[in-house]
Enzyme design. Structure first.
Site, PDB file in Angstrom:
ATOM      1  N   ASN A 146     -34.812 -67.079 -68.670  1.00 15.26           N
ATOM      2  CA  ASN A 146     -35.974 -66.208 -68.504  1.00 15.26           C
ATOM      3  C   ASN A 146     -37.171 -66.956 -69.069  1.00 15.26           C
ATOM      4  OD1 ASN A 146     -34.057 -64.357 -67.737  1.00 15.26           O
ATOM      5  ND2 ASN A 146     -34.478 -62.872 -69.352  1.00 15.26           N
ATOM      6  N   GLU A 166     -31.385 -62.180 -73.028  1.00 15.02           N
ATOM      7  CA  GLU A 166     -32.319 -62.538 -74.096  1.00 15.02           C
ATOM      8  C   GLU A 166     -31.807 -62.221 -75.502  1.00 15.02           C
ATOM      9  OE1 GLU A 166     -36.312 -61.226 -73.219  1.00 15.02           O
ATOM     10  OE2 GLU A 166     -36.414 -62.490 -71.445  1.00 15.02           O
ATOM     11  N   ARG A 185     -30.585 -59.148 -59.091  1.00  9.57           N
ATOM     12  CA  ARG A 185     -30.088 -59.078 -60.465  1.00  9.57           C
ATOM     13  C   ARG A 185     -30.444 -57.710 -61.047  1.00  9.57           C
ATOM     14  NH1 ARG A 185     -32.748 -60.868 -65.787  1.00  9.57           N
ATOM     15  NH2 ARG A 185     -30.988 -60.863 -67.225  1.00  9.57           N
ATOM     16  N   HIS A 201     -28.469 -55.418 -71.126  1.00  2.84           N
ATOM     17  CA  HIS A 201     -29.926 -55.596 -71.119  1.00  2.84           C
ATOM     18  C   HIS A 201     -30.509 -54.588 -72.109  1.00  2.84           C
ATOM     19  CE1 HIS A 201     -33.244 -57.518 -68.543  1.00  2.84           C
ATOM     20  NE2 HIS A 201     -33.876 -56.866 -69.498  1.00  2.84           N
ATOM     21  N   GLU A 220     -35.328 -64.754 -64.750  1.00  2.00           N
ATOM     22  CA  GLU A 220     -36.586 -64.008 -64.804  1.00  2.00           C
ATOM     23  C   GLU A 220     -37.760 -64.964 -64.879  1.00  2.00           C
ATOM     24  OE1 GLU A 220     -37.161 -60.909 -67.775  1.00  2.00           O
ATOM     25  OE2 GLU A 220     -35.056 -60.320 -67.581  1.00  2.00           O
ATOM     26  N   TYR A 245     -41.534 -67.022 -69.337  1.00  2.00           N
ATOM     27  CA  TYR A 245     -42.832 -66.376 -69.088  1.00  2.00           C
ATOM     28  C   TYR A 245     -44.023 -67.209 -69.528  1.00  2.00           C
ATOM     29  CZ  TYR A 245     -40.330 -62.231 -67.715  1.00  2.00           C
ATOM     30  OH  TYR A 245     -39.510 -61.373 -67.036  1.00  2.00           O
TER      31      TYR A 245
END
Ligand code: NOJ
Length: 465
Positions: free
Chosen positions: A296, A168, A79, A123, A370, A298
């Site tokens: 994504n 995002e 990606r 992005h 991600e 985290y």
């Protein structure tokens, strides 16, 4: 079949991810024009150490080396993002042959290596010239994005099987226009709501253009999701966690999957004078069916209701307003280890949010676009990089992913963030997320222990528990 306890389907798409401004460098080479990140990075005080993406990892000139690393890892998918101002220096209109040639070469190298290209169209690096005309605050930018996307489909549509429109949208809107941490650094709630809507609209318009071309590939969007675990089962804490999910997750996912913004939050914002600039037909475009949802992930946190209501200061900034609306306290549960960027390591939150997505949005096909950890460990005396925190992070999150898969979540693949250490936005080069270490003086690449861990996982189709 593998006898490992944690097993994945043979066709699960493992790989890694990067983005253009974070790795390419060559910021003024071959006709690329500045993006808002070039401007932001040059503004004193915006990026730690005054770092910029001028050189970054110089992937523009080292693309063979980076693809060789992916091949060595055993990646099935890569990606990466296209720099809008590299391929379309004026933001609209003519394309730049040198910019197109760079991505054509990257895509060809990936195919030669047996790796599927996965493109992110946006992005965060909006061409500065479009920002000068209002940027994401200007509805026209959504149309400009769709025209740029359409051109990319025309040029690369036959060779790229996976596309993501916007990376995002929460960061593009709230982090960049309400909190001011990212380019362009605004701090205004109305701006954040307008930008959030325009990025979703841009996504919808691009999906429409993609469908009209009847390409064989798949398209989706890649929001970041967060998990808010209620601190207790007290109804006030449960309600607080729901408000947290509204502002971070549902604000984007509800329009995409249900064609509407969360009502209660919309009403709260309206009381503060902030509105979503919806026009007729927007919600139908935004909720056009997609082929996959990029996620994504985290970290997560515990949410607790506040026991004293939040009073608005006399001249509230955007975040004070959001705080008052959310009325929740984020509780740091002692015992959580943190990564080097200060984010709690909370793999259970990954599992929970995947189940939540399954239940809330009709189990859409999900691709983990991600996931990864900031671990600044550098080379040891043996020349190797023993990034034990990152290895443990991946291991625990891959187990959480496996639990979600076994629980019926429609999970298709996973690209680890990131292939190489790179420009970590407002943190500059001081925060490392790479599976491969980059020496930012020599630009030498050294695979870390985590690289070998992922390589093993891919080769074995699973791992130990
Ligand atoms: C998400 C962003 O998409 C990526 O650009 C960033 O480097 C990682 N999070 C880590 O912060």
């Amino acid at each position: 079949m593998s006898s490992l306890p944690i097993r994945f389907p043979a066709d699960f798409l493992w790989g890694s991810a990067t983005s253009a401004y974070q790795i390419e460098g060559a910021a003024a080479t071959d006709g690329r024009t500045p993006s808002i990140w070039d401007t932001f990075a040059r503004t004193p005080g915006c990026v730690e150490g005054g770092d910029t993406g001028d050189v970054a990892c110089d992937s523009y000139h080292r693309v063979e080396e980076d693809v060789a690393l992916l091949k060595q890892m055993g990646a099935r998918v890569y990606r990466f993002s296209i720099s809008w101002s590299r391929v379309m220096p004026e933001g609209r209109g003519a394309t730049n042959p040198a910019g197109i040639a760079y991505y054509r070469r990257l895509i060809a190298l990936l195919h030669e290596a047996g790796i599927a290209p996965m493109v992110t169209l946006y992005h965060w690096d909006l061409p500065q010239c479009l920002h000068d005309e209002g940027g994401w605050l200007n509805r026209q930018t959504a149309h400009d994005f769709a025209a740029y996307a359409n051109r990319m489909f025309e040029v690369f549509g036959e060779t790229v099987p996976y596309w993501f429109t916007i990376n995002e949208p929460w960061c593009v809107s709230f982090l960049s226009h309400a909190m001011g941490h990212h380019a362009p650094g605004a701090r205004d709630l109305q701006q954040a709501l307008t930008v959030a809507h325009h990025t979703l609209l841009a996504h919808g318009l691009a999906v429409k253009a993609f469908r009209q071309r009847q390409l064989g590939g798949k398209i989706g969007i890649a929001p970041n999701v967060d998990w808010r675990e209620p601190f207790s089962q007290h109804p006030d804490d449960v309600a607080a966690s729901e408000r947290g999910l509204d502002w971070f997750n549902r604000w984007f996912l509800d329009p995409l999957y249900h064609g509407r913004y969360p009502e209660a939050l919309q009403a709260h914002y309206a009381r503060l004078g902030a509105h979503v600039p919806v026009q007729d037909g927007d919600m139908a475009l935004i909720s056009m069916p997609t082929d996959m949802l990029g996620i994504n992930f985290y970290t997560g946190s515990y949410a607790m209701a506040r026991h004293t209501p939040v009073a608005l200061p006399e001249q509230p900034d955007a975040m004070a307003k959001i705080d008052a609306v959310l009325d929740l306290a984020t509780v740091n549960v002692p015992g959580f280890a943190k990564t080097d960027i200060g984010w709690d390591i909370f793999p259970e939150a990954f599992y929970k949010v995947l189940l939540w997505l399954r239940d809330e949005y009709g189990n859409p096909p999900v691709f983990i676009t991600e996931n990864g950890a900031c671990d600044n460990t550098g080379p040891s005396d043996d020349g190797q990089v023993h990034d034990a925190v990152r290895v443990a992070y991946y291991h625990r999150h891959v187990i959480a992913l496996n639990r979600a898969l076994r629980s019926g979540c429609d999970l298709r693949g996973y690209t680890a963030w990131s292939l190489i250490d790179n420009f970590e936005w407002a943190f500059g080069y001081g925060k490392r997320f790479g599976l491969v270490h980059v020496d930012f003086t020599t630009l030498a690449r050294t695979p870390k222990d985590s690289f070998r861990w992922l390589q093993r996982l891919i080769a074995d189709g699973g791992c130990e528990a």
